[in-house]
Motif scaffolding. Structure first.
Motif: not given
Lengths: 574, 574
Positions: A449-450, B75, B142-143, B145-148, B150-152
């Motif tokens: 994803k990242a 992020f 890539p996404e 880090l803000e989205q990452i 959110v994914d977490c």
């Protein structure tokens, strides 16, 4: 942290992903009337929240989460029993975890700092005697959390920084920050892959990621089957098991005595796990027939065909051929298409061990090295090697759908109940040789994803450029001999360093014996200095040589230069 | 954090463990003259350090570590490529990891909070369609880090809280904070158990811990051999492999055709991994002979002896007997001494599968249930079950030293070089069927340090008391039937809940069919409500019943009461 701006709140509003449950607390209609959501825990500690922002956020968003605040804590009088679930355990728990995180983030910082050593080497007896009070022995009585924190620091201090830009010792190296975050989350979730019931998100992530990997291999629509397993050796073992099940399914029930005498083929340069699988699964390691390779370590297809014919003439039944995509030492790619032709001709299972080389499938520039992989029946591919995913992350991918299940299912009723309320085909446990299975997918999924597919491609291309740089630097340099001619196919660069004292010595046994001792001596000095680490080994009739590999995205040309300087510094007077 | 007191410094001075390297930086004489410790990274970001304390500490202690400070970070414009090893990547890396830690510590907090659901259930198709924007699909680009982040959050939101005090679904449950910290450190160290070279501390911790476990089993001086493996099924598989190697070492080389037709014995109630091992290793699952049990699920020794004699008469060669210490469903302990007598009489390998029950060895009160285990040739013991260690942590322990090595070694020259500078008997890789092996020891070692042996004992005793409480509560309660008579041996309490509509129904097929559907229906409702989770299954001719287990140290009597109330609430109108 004197002033805290409501930036996070702003971010939440900016994003399109504000969710229903953020707006209303406890919206669970099926259960509210039962009153089960009575909070038993104390809310007292919650007064530590960061002031204005948090309060306003809570009023608006009702999101239940808190921003943590470090508080100086005396851990010398705290013990494990004071942590959650202990009464009033929340505050010590958070402070303890934050203290651990401080140790870890400092470690991460230093890992990328070239002024830090790669390792602080000590012999086993030294560590066992207790380095400056670091006591490895277990005791009956608990230690304080202060001591536990010291133990954590010491554990890292005497370990090896596998993410350091000058750690070249293993195919798996590097410390990917997203992958690391993924592992921290995985351990916090602490669940098990065997059923959708207790790992719904991870099971689906695994399914989608494995499908994507099958698409990248080139199997139509990404169809087939797959699992993450605890490493490449086990993945390779799966391939042999599945091949046996495909051709001799009765072995599952009746054992090897139900099959004729089966033989497997793999190259002299292939990973020892194929031979190990032969021993484990009851074929016997002498029935794993080793194929000759060319000077670059690639299987010679005519040798495969000759050995198949020979085995058949002797009454054996050829079953399985392993083609290696990226051998451990030379980084060689067997010619998959040529091998696939032979497998088709003789109706044999073709496995591609791409544990190390599979990552190159992500690169448009390098994937031609695995040309023909789409013809394989099964593939091992370890994202924890060339793709920089933290250990462990290894996939066994199989072209035929359902065969993993057929091969391994035992239908344990206590775990895989058929009468669950969800679609139980998502329960993966019965496909595995394991019962419980660690969650290896999340870090990999999160990294994908990242970085995006393009990010992995850039990583692969960059590592290969660096090894090309090394190869060009030393191929004609005084004091170096390459182990094989020509540019390496993977990042493996294999070479001898010849100390000045050996350079004019005539080739012969004495020189061989002396040269054999050079790499171990330099390696020992490297480790004692802690400056860098690189692997060495003999291969066939070749004496010990260095095998340099690059898989760490922290490596730069300056680190390659450093390695060469260091080899020369340490080896000059040998 | 407006004022920071020098408490940490004070702690360091109080402890007797101030170390040389804390007092003097860069004290590495062998290398300083080479000038390699030139710092390439920028020191600019280091200005964020917490003020007075830190500076004074640095001046005195020179310890190089920093206290982190949260900084509000946007992020949405940061990506994985901005993190370390990127130039200026240190600050975003630390802030990103701290943001992840905030997500995780909030998750930990809520896990122990009974007002939080155990799970937020959704069907696979719902999650695959994308819950409120939670997109599981991987993409090329890539996404942020803000989205990452959110994914977490989403990953945890839609998962199952296996540490929740009302999660009773699996033998492994609970979230031990020390174990969690251990796992975070393990992932940060990101290394591999195969050689001392790259895992010196972990290899020694494993060695000491396994020796301690062998001592607790009762083998003289704790001698023998052992390994951590990726789970109980693999540990059990090791036991069968080692037994085969002991009696028919030529199988390793020549395969199963070199041995007579071998049979294995295990009970009807034993774990399916024994049968699976039979299939995998080439014995064939029909050559795994199932032993009858008494009504409590314990092997009937006379049945074992009869079946051994019968097999011999048919020309088979009995090889191996598995005695289960703590069966999966009933929690039954096979009578090890009686079985050991028979194994001695017929010269068979005795394995004890203590994956689930091994933990009771830590309790002076309960270890008699494993009486005779010291007579076993091998033992499986999963600290990740009854001892509350995070997944995965399973040991295979073998009484005869050297036999794991003999059975599995392939002597790969590239990994296990004999000419290393240290004592290479500490390289464990060649004993395993794996090549790389995950570090499963550290969390366990750290928990042992933090709790002491006594801490594990208290944990075991407490879980057994809770299950006794449950047993006493329901054994005579209206609407409950116990699956077997008498107090359970382990924490497994197996029972039917009989809804009022079935209570007056005559026993017979119709009632059986209806009762068979009760547990799955209640379980489905539990999961949809998210209030609690408990396992169910049929067993032999017994229709679906609940299997309650306790291994989580967060469970209290109130949670047991809650489970019963919840079963009655959900099942009353069925």
């Amino acid at each position: 942290m004197a002033t805290v701006t409501p930036l996070n709140l702003q971010q939440s509003i900016n994003t399109s992903r504000i969710k229903a449950e953020d707006m209303f607390c406890n919206s669970s209609p099926c259960c509210n009337d039962a009153g089960f959501l009575q909070k038993n825990n104390s809310l007292d500690e919650k007064s530590r929240m960061v002031g204005a922002f948090k309060e306003s956020a809570k009023n608006q968003m009702c999101d239940n989460s808190e921003r943590f605040t470090r508080a100086e804590t005396d851990f010398s009088n705290l013990f494990a029993r004071d942590l959650l679930p202990a009464k009033n355990g929340e505050e010590p728990t958070i402070q303890f975890l934050l203290e651990v995180v401080e140790i870890l983030t400092n470690y991460v910082r230093k890992t990328f700092d070239r002024s830090t050593k790669v390792l602080d080497f000590h012999h086993p007896h030294q560590l066992l005697e207790g380095m400056e009070g670091f006591n490895l022995e277990l005791s009956d009585q608990p230690e304080s959390l202060e001591q536990i924190l010291v133990d954590c620091r010491d554990t890292l201090k005497y370990g090896v920084r596998t993410g350091h830009p000058r750690f070249f010792n293993q195919l798996s190296s590097g410390l990917d920050i997203i992958g690391l975050a993924g592992e921290w989350l995985t351990s916090t979730a602490n669940t098990n892959m065997f059923t959708y019931e207790i790992a719904p998100v991870f099971v689906l992530m695994e399914q989608l990621t494995l499908k994507k990997m099958r698409e990248i291999i080139g199997w139509p629509n990404g169809d087939g089957d797959a699992l993450f397993s605890p490493g490449g050796a086990i993945s390779n073992m799966y391939s042999v098991m599945v091949a046996r099940y495909k051709y001799f399914p009765e072995v599952k029930t009746k054992g090897m005595s139900a099959a004729p005498r089966l033989v497997l083929f793999t190259s002299e340069h292939s990973h020892y796990s194929i031979k190990k699988a032969g021993a484990v699964l009851g074929f016997g390691k002498e029935n794993v027939i080793l194929l000759k390779t060319d000077e670059r370590g690639r299987v010679i297809p005519t040798d495969l065909e000759a050995k198949i014919i020979d085995a058949k003439q002797k009454g054996y039944v050829p079953l399985f051929v392993n083609a290696t995509a990226g051998t451990t030492v030379y980084g060689a790619f067997d010619p998959i298409n040529d091998i696939a032709d032979i497998c088709e001709k003789y109706n044999l299972w073709l496995h591609v061990d791409g544990a190390w080389g599979g990552g190159l499938l992500m690169s448009r520039k390098h994937r031609h090295k695995l040309s023909g992989i789409e013809r394989a029946n099964s593939v091992t591919w370890n994202p924890h090697k060339m793709m920089g995913v933290p250990l462990q992350c290894s996939a066994i991918l199989v072209r035929e759908k359902g065969i993993l299940q057929g091969c391994n299912s035992m239908c344990a009723g206590y775990l895989f109940q058929p009468d669950k309320q969800y679609d139980v085909t998502y329960d993966t446990g019965d496909k595995a040789i394991q019962c419980g299975r660690h969650v290896d997918i999340f870090k990999f999924w999160l990294m994908w994803k990242a970085k995006g597919t393009v990010g992995f491609e850039q990583h692969i291309d960059r590592c290969l450029e660096l090894s090309e740089y090394l190869y060009n630097k030393i191929k004609n340099r005084e004091g170096y001999e390459m182990v094989f001619e020509g540019q390496p196919q993977h990042t493996n660069v294999c070479f001898w360093y010849i100390p000045p004292s050996l350079r004019s010595m005539p080739h012969g046994d004495e020189r061989r014996e002396k040269l054999h001792r050079v790499a171990p001596k330099i390696k020992a000095m490297m480790m004692e200095c802690g400056t860098t680490m690189v692997g060495y080994q003999p291969q066939g009739d070749k004496v010990n040589f260095f095998r340099m590999v690059v898989s760490n995205h922290a490596v730069t040309k300056s680190d390659i230069d450093f390695l060469i300087d260091e080899i020369e510094r340490l080896g000059h007077d040998l």
